[in-house]
Design an enzyme around this catalytic site. Sequence first.
Site, PDB file in Angstrom:
ATOM      1  CG  LEU A 435      -2.002  -1.067   1.285  1.00  0.00           C
ATOM      2  CD1 LEU A 435      -2.748  -0.986   2.611  1.00  0.00           C
ATOM      3  CD2 LEU A 435      -2.968  -0.912   0.127  1.00  0.00           C
ATOM      4  N   GLY A 436       2.046   1.173   0.584  1.00  0.00           N
ATOM      5  CA  GLY A 436       2.904   2.346   0.626  1.00  0.00           C
ATOM      6  C   GLY A 436       4.220   2.035   1.307  1.00  0.00           C
ATOM      7  N   GLY A 438       7.574   3.979   3.509  1.00  0.00           N
ATOM      8  CA  GLY A 438       7.963   5.173   4.258  1.00  0.00           C
ATOM      9  C   GLY A 438       9.262   4.937   4.990  1.00  0.00           C
ATOM     10  N   GLY A 439       9.729   5.969   5.672  1.00  0.00           N
ATOM     11  CA  GLY A 439      10.980   5.854   6.398  1.00  0.00           C
ATOM     12  C   GLY A 439      10.915   4.859   7.539  1.00  0.00           C
ATOM     13  N   GLY A 441       9.022   1.961   7.460  1.00  0.00           N
ATOM     14  CA  GLY A 441       8.740   0.604   7.030  1.00  0.00           C
ATOM     15  C   GLY A 441       7.868   0.557   5.789  1.00  0.00           C
ATOM     16  CB  VAL A 443       1.845   0.069   4.790  1.00  0.00           C
ATOM     17  CG1 VAL A 443       0.426  -0.320   5.204  1.00  0.00           C
ATOM     18  CG2 VAL A 443       2.470   0.979   5.847  1.00  0.00           C
ATOM     19  CE  LYS A 457       5.244   1.937   9.510  1.00  0.00           C
ATOM     20  NZ  LYS A 457       4.993   3.273  10.041  1.00  0.00           N
ATOM     21  CG  ASP A 554       6.152  12.560  10.611  1.00  0.00           C
ATOM     22  OD1 ASP A 554       6.345  13.725  10.203  1.00  0.00           O
ATOM     23  OD2 ASP A 554       6.344  11.556   9.906  1.00  0.00           O
TER      24      ASP A 554
END
Length: 754
Positions: A435-436, A438-439, A441, A443, A457, A554
Amino acid sequence: MHPKQMVLLAFYICELILKLIMAQTITRGTNVTKPGCPKQCGNITVPYPFGIGSGCAFDSGFEIDCNIYINGSQKALIGKYNIEVYDISDAELRISSDFGWRCYDSTGALLDQDMVSITFLESSPYSFSALNRFTVVGCDDYGSILGPNNFEYGCNVSCTSKEDVMNGGECMGKGCCQKQIPKGLKYYNTTMSSTGNHTDVWSFNSCGYAFLGEADRFLFRGLPDLGDDLTVDYFYERLKATVPIVLDWAIGSLTCAQALKREDYACRENSHCVDSDTGLGGYRCSCNTGYHGNPYFNQGCQDIDECADPSTNLCERICINIPGSYNCSCPDGYTDDGKNDGRGCIPPYSVFPWIKFSLGIGIGFISLVVGITWLYFSIKKRKLIKVKEKFFQQNGGLLLKQTISTKEGGVEATRIFTAEELKKATNSYANDRILGRGGNGIVYRGVLRDTRIVAIKKSRIVDESQIDQFINEVVILTQINHRNVVRLFGCCLEDEVPLLVYECVSEGNLYEHIHNQRGEGWLTWQNRLRIAAETATALAYLHSFASMPIIHRDVKSANILLDNVYTAKVADFGASRLIPLDQTHVATLVQGTSGYLDPEYFRTSQLTDKSDVYSFGVVLAELLTGLKPVIRDINDEQKNLADYFVSSLNNNLLFQIINRRVLQEGNLEQLQKMAELVKNCLNLQGEDRPTMKEVAIELECLRKLTGVSLSNQHGQGDNDHDDLSDLYTVPIDPYGNTPNSDSSHILHPTYIPS
């Protein structure tokens, strides 16, 4: 007795034992001499084609002299060269070695030297074997060996202290070095030199030595308690006693094919010819398989009776010797080959049950394969269980179980998933389930056994010092039940890194919708206010939750997810960060996203709930302007949206940066109060910012505030924008792209205030 004398005596004893062993290990074909010729010289057996005295050898090159000394001892010498012989075998001789040396006094003056030179004439049957090595011993020496056809090998040794010297190992240059010589070498001489004339090492090494000898018999010794090869008198005695030179020998210079045509061909019946591999020509003879004796005499190779010794044949019942071999047979009435390694002898009238035998072999083989397979998978499963247990404990599994068992309702609220369960839910973490990224991990989209769709995740590796904090945050987050917070269902601790299981939110994040990556048709002014109010309510809830406030760290539009009815869900906080809050004094722990990061937090490393307020103020500015958190001015320099927004507000340029749709749908009072709220949130001093609870209350009030929109105040509808021109200057696309239907209404001033 002096210790040094004891060492020398031990070597003399070793020499005597070595010669006795050599005498007992003479190979086949070396136990016969010419009739009337001596067979022994001391402990050395001299087989034909060698011989003791004239007329006893194949030719003069193979003559051996037997010297008798006053004490009655005898030594075998190669006649022409007066070199002592230690052993004679089918293809080799071992003779006494000699060595050269150079010795210096403490001032570096040369005291004495002697170089080695050994020559065998071209007509002799001897050459130096490749089993020898040229060796140099010392700590400040260079030695070289020279031979025919400009052959020369050099060897350099150096060491600065006694501790540098390698002991009992290969000669690698520290105190000792070695070089291999080529086959077929007929003569050689040695030379030596020294760089510093041993002045730096004279206290423990005053001489350097060079010699040729059998490699397997020389083991360098550099420590005094084992005998010191760096001491000249000790080294000489040990070398003479234990390290011979190996000579290859061959008859003549013809090959086997050439020698067969001559009358003086040396190999007799039941033997065969073997070419020398020295490159000098010549040959030797060897008895055929099944024969032993001396192949250089008529009837010298005699048949071996394998049947006389049961250990030399494979017969089960009857052994019949034949020239060069033997046959096996069975008694009358018995059948088959009669061999132990074959089918043996089968008794009469017995029929071997081939079907049963084959069936038994087949079943046995299948059982063996099944057993090995079962054992393999059992061991593999056991190892996997141990690895999972290791990761479970490493990731704080025991602590998590203990914690949730002490909290009321904790067992129902917190679920610990198995690694297999999540692997199956994500189709082995297939790429099409991502799904995506990021910094923190990756997902994945997963479907649990109860058909729930979740987001799984894979976090980064957790530092062991952070386990307690991680467990506490997991327990707290699994008990949060707020409609505007993405719910954490549980975690998996059986993998190398923790796996976190969240509810799946389907419509992406707010950033994508604000900046037209998913379309903003639904993103009206009222929806923007609603999302802002929902997000503020969630953050206020986190800041005041129970006795342990949760600071997001964040907050940004990309971390505000939207479900299928566009309800805001705050995500990516708490357990997903895995950084303890009690370490905020460390500058390297400052964490956030460019454009959203609280400058006071960045400057002081002091994290408070007001840091979230600042970041949320940037999100509100995004909702108002449609601009990204980091923008470029007309000079192509990067500016923070926060600075740009506050500067525009202070210079009465607010309506030049607000999104056109927001201007059309929002009333003046709402926009002004929203802008003031943003300005307060973006205050550089955290103590001057409102709390998230105050921000949430203000946003709820703005939602209830009614009035006439700016577009209606100027008397035009949604499709007529000309009368709003007094609120704008020159239009500029903030993204540097051609304006489209959704973004062309965003206009900038002709310059951006610093």
